[in-house]
Design a protein around this motif. Structure first.
Motif, PDB file in Angstrom:
ATOM      1  N   VAL A 188      34.922  35.171  35.335  1.00 49.61           N
ATOM      2  CA  VAL A 188      34.163  33.981  35.725  1.00 49.61           C
ATOM      3  C   VAL A 188      34.257  32.624  35.229  1.00 49.61           C
ATOM      4  O   VAL A 188      34.448  32.603  33.942  1.00 49.61           O
ATOM      5  CB  VAL A 188      32.668  34.338  35.622  1.00 49.61           C
ATOM      6  N   TYR A 189      34.617  31.526  36.103  1.00 50.67           N
ATOM      7  CA  TYR A 189      34.982  30.336  35.587  1.00 50.67           C
ATOM      8  C   TYR A 189      34.066  29.261  36.152  1.00 50.67           C
ATOM      9  O   TYR A 189      33.962  29.399  37.239  1.00 50.67           O
ATOM     10  CB  TYR A 189      36.316  29.996  35.978  1.00 50.67           C
ATOM     11  N   PRO A 190      33.692  28.417  35.240  1.00 51.18           N
ATOM     12  CA  PRO A 190      32.778  27.293  35.785  1.00 51.18           C
ATOM     13  C   PRO A 190      33.733  26.581  36.765  1.00 51.18           C
ATOM     14  O   PRO A 190      34.850  26.228  36.309  1.00 51.18           O
ATOM     15  CB  PRO A 190      32.167  26.631  34.577  1.00 51.18           C
ATOM     16  N   ALA A 191      32.964  25.718  37.730  1.00 48.15           N
ATOM     17  CA  ALA A 191      33.821  24.723  38.698  1.00 48.15           C
ATOM     18  C   ALA A 191      32.554  23.858  38.856  1.00 48.15           C
ATOM     19  O   ALA A 191      31.636  23.673  38.684  1.00 48.15           O
ATOM     20  CB  ALA A 191      34.113  25.569  39.731  1.00 48.15           C
ATOM     21  N   GLU A 192      33.481  22.677  39.792  1.00 47.41           N
ATOM     22  CA  GLU A 192      32.600  21.611  39.938  1.00 47.41           C
ATOM     23  C   GLU A 192      31.487  21.955  41.002  1.00 47.41           C
ATOM     24  O   GLU A 192      31.482  22.820  41.700  1.00 47.41           O
ATOM     25  CB  GLU A 192      33.403  20.449  40.520  1.00 47.41           C
ATOM     26  N   ALA A 193      30.582  21.113  41.329  1.00 44.77           N
ATOM     27  CA  ALA A 193      29.447  21.009  42.211  1.00 44.77           C
ATOM     28  C   ALA A 193      28.553  22.096  42.177  1.00 44.77           C
ATOM     29  O   ALA A 193      28.210  23.009  42.947  1.00 44.77           O
ATOM     30  CB  ALA A 193      30.049  21.106  43.705  1.00 44.77           C
ATOM     31  N   ASP A 194      28.034  22.501  40.775  1.00 43.28           N
ATOM     32  CA  ASP A 194      27.105  23.773  40.533  1.00 43.28           C
ATOM     33  C   ASP A 194      27.768  24.983  40.941  1.00 43.28           C
ATOM     34  O   ASP A 194      27.028  25.780  41.396  1.00 43.28           O
ATOM     35  CB  ASP A 194      25.720  23.492  41.016  1.00 43.28           C
ATOM     36  N   SER A 195      29.169  25.203  40.667  1.00 44.27           N
ATOM     37  CA  SER A 195      29.474  26.391  41.430  1.00 44.27           C
ATOM     38  C   SER A 195      30.045  27.103  40.478  1.00 44.27           C
ATOM     39  O   SER A 195      30.821  26.455  39.267  1.00 44.27           O
ATOM     40  CB  SER A 195      30.545  26.397  42.543  1.00 44.27           C
ATOM     41  N   GLN A 196      30.534  28.463  40.416  1.00 49.25           N
ATOM     42  CA  GLN A 196      31.396  29.112  39.628  1.00 49.25           C
ATOM     43  C   GLN A 196      32.433  29.996  40.464  1.00 49.25           C
ATOM     44  O   GLN A 196      32.103  30.324  41.536  1.00 49.25           O
ATOM     45  CB  GLN A 196      30.437  30.243  38.955  1.00 49.25           C
ATOM     46  N   VAL A 197      33.524  30.242  39.818  1.00 49.02           N
ATOM     47  CA  VAL A 197      34.742  30.881  40.516  1.00 49.02           C
ATOM     48  C   VAL A 197      34.984  32.292  39.911  1.00 49.02           C
ATOM     49  O   VAL A 197      34.906  32.155  38.736  1.00 49.02           O
ATOM     50  CB  VAL A 197      35.953  30.071  40.646  1.00 49.02           C
ATOM     51  N   MET A 198      35.210  33.344  40.665  1.00 52.62           N
ATOM     52  CA  MET A 198      35.206  34.501  40.102  1.00 52.62           C
ATOM     53  C   MET A 198      36.508  35.210  40.571  1.00 52.62           C
ATOM     54  O   MET A 198      36.956  35.094  41.737  1.00 52.62           O
ATOM     55  CB  MET A 198      34.033  35.592  40.502  1.00 52.62           C
ATOM     56  N   VAL A 199      36.972  35.855  39.525  1.00 49.84           N
ATOM     57  CA  VAL A 199      38.343  36.804  39.958  1.00 49.84           C
ATOM     58  C   VAL A 199      37.475  38.084  40.385  1.00 49.84           C
ATOM     59  O   VAL A 199      36.805  38.688  39.418  1.00 49.84           O
ATOM     60  CB  VAL A 199      39.413  37.151  38.961  1.00 49.84           C
ATOM     61  N   VAL A 200      37.802  38.789  41.314  1.00 50.66           N
ATOM     62  CA  VAL A 200      36.942  40.020  41.785  1.00 50.66           C
ATOM     63  C   VAL A 200      37.924  41.351  42.167  1.00 50.66           C
ATOM     64  O   VAL A 200      39.152  40.706  42.616  1.00 50.66           O
ATOM     65  CB  VAL A 200      35.976  39.538  43.005  1.00 50.66           C
ATOM     66  N   THR A 201      37.469  42.252  42.048  1.00 53.56           N
ATOM     67  CA  THR A 201      38.096  43.600  42.793  1.00 53.56           C
ATOM     68  C   THR A 201      36.844  44.026  43.603  1.00 53.56           C
ATOM     69  O   THR A 201      35.813  44.067  43.368  1.00 53.56           O
ATOM     70  CB  THR A 201      38.396  44.449  41.669  1.00 53.56           C
ATOM     71  N   CYS A 202      37.361  44.298  44.685  1.00 49.74           N
ATOM     72  CA  CYS A 202      36.697  44.627  45.664  1.00 49.74           C
ATOM     73  C   CYS A 202      37.017  46.274  46.375  1.00 49.74           C
ATOM     74  O   CYS A 202      37.911  46.587  46.540  1.00 49.74           O
ATOM     75  CB  CYS A 202      36.813  43.793  46.803  1.00 49.74           C
ATOM     76  N   GLY A 203      35.837  46.868  46.687  1.00 51.43           N
ATOM     77  CA  GLY A 203      36.116  48.199  47.338  1.00 51.43           C
ATOM     78  C   GLY A 203      35.440  48.020  48.845  1.00 51.43           C
ATOM     79  O   GLY A 203      34.558  47.280  48.930  1.00 51.43           O
ATOM     80  N   HIS A 204      35.928  48.752  49.592  1.00 55.64           N
ATOM     81  CA  HIS A 204      35.565  48.517  51.139  1.00 55.64           C
ATOM     82  C   HIS A 204      35.163  49.818  51.723  1.00 55.64           C
ATOM     83  O   HIS A 204      36.242  50.724  51.597  1.00 55.64           O
ATOM     84  CB  HIS A 204      36.779  47.653  51.809  1.00 55.64           C
ATOM     85  N   GLU A 205      34.071  49.962  52.416  1.00 55.32           N
ATOM     86  CA  GLU A 205      33.692  51.201  53.018  1.00 55.32           C
ATOM     87  C   GLU A 205      34.834  51.472  53.863  1.00 55.32           C
ATOM     88  O   GLU A 205      35.220  50.883  54.783  1.00 55.32           O
ATOM     89  CB  GLU A 205      32.295  51.037  53.807  1.00 55.32           C
TER      90      GLU A 205
END
Length: 126
Positions: free
Chosen positions: A70-87
């Motif tokens: 998780v990384y802080p970003a501009e405009a009150d946001s956070q950017v995340m590297v994610v791993t996703c599973g899909h049904e």
């Protein structure tokens, strides 16, 4: 190689050297739409419009993405590297997401996919 792909690759490589721990968003508790907040209590994800954002992951009816970095970003946001599973799919995908504090002053967050598609607005679960 695009800038986004370089960022994802760099974050994954950093994660591998640091260890296999999950990251957490800087949010106080669970946030979701009505169906998502209900799921947080009942674990019943039968509603197709479900959106639930927790400090460690974000999920819908068919996708669950865990935060790797998780990384802080501009405009009150956070950017995340994610791993996703899909049904219905045994593979795990790697991507980026962004969570932004709702600009309307409500205690809520907007959840975006790496291509800028908004998954929805997640309000504080009570």
């Amino acid at each position: 190689m695009s800038g986004v792909r370089r960022l994802v690759l760099a974050a994954v490589l950093m994660s591998a050297t640091v260890g296999a721990t999950s990251a957490e968003l800087d949010i106080a508790g669970d946030y979701g739409n009505e169906a998502g907040c209900r799921y947080a209590i009942t674990n019943d994800y039968s509603e197709e419009d479900m959106l639930l954002l927790t400090p460690r992951d974000v999920g819908t009816h068919v996708t669950l993405c865990s935060f790797v970095q998780v990384y802080p970003a501009e405009a009150d946001s956070q950017v995340m590297v994610v791993t996703c599973g899909h049904e219905g799919d045994e593979t795990t995908t790697l991507g980026l997401m962004r969570v932004q504090k709702s600009p309307d002053g409500v205690d809520a967050y907007l959840v975006f996919d790496q291509d800028g598609t908004m998954w929805g607005k997640a309000g504080r679960c009570r």
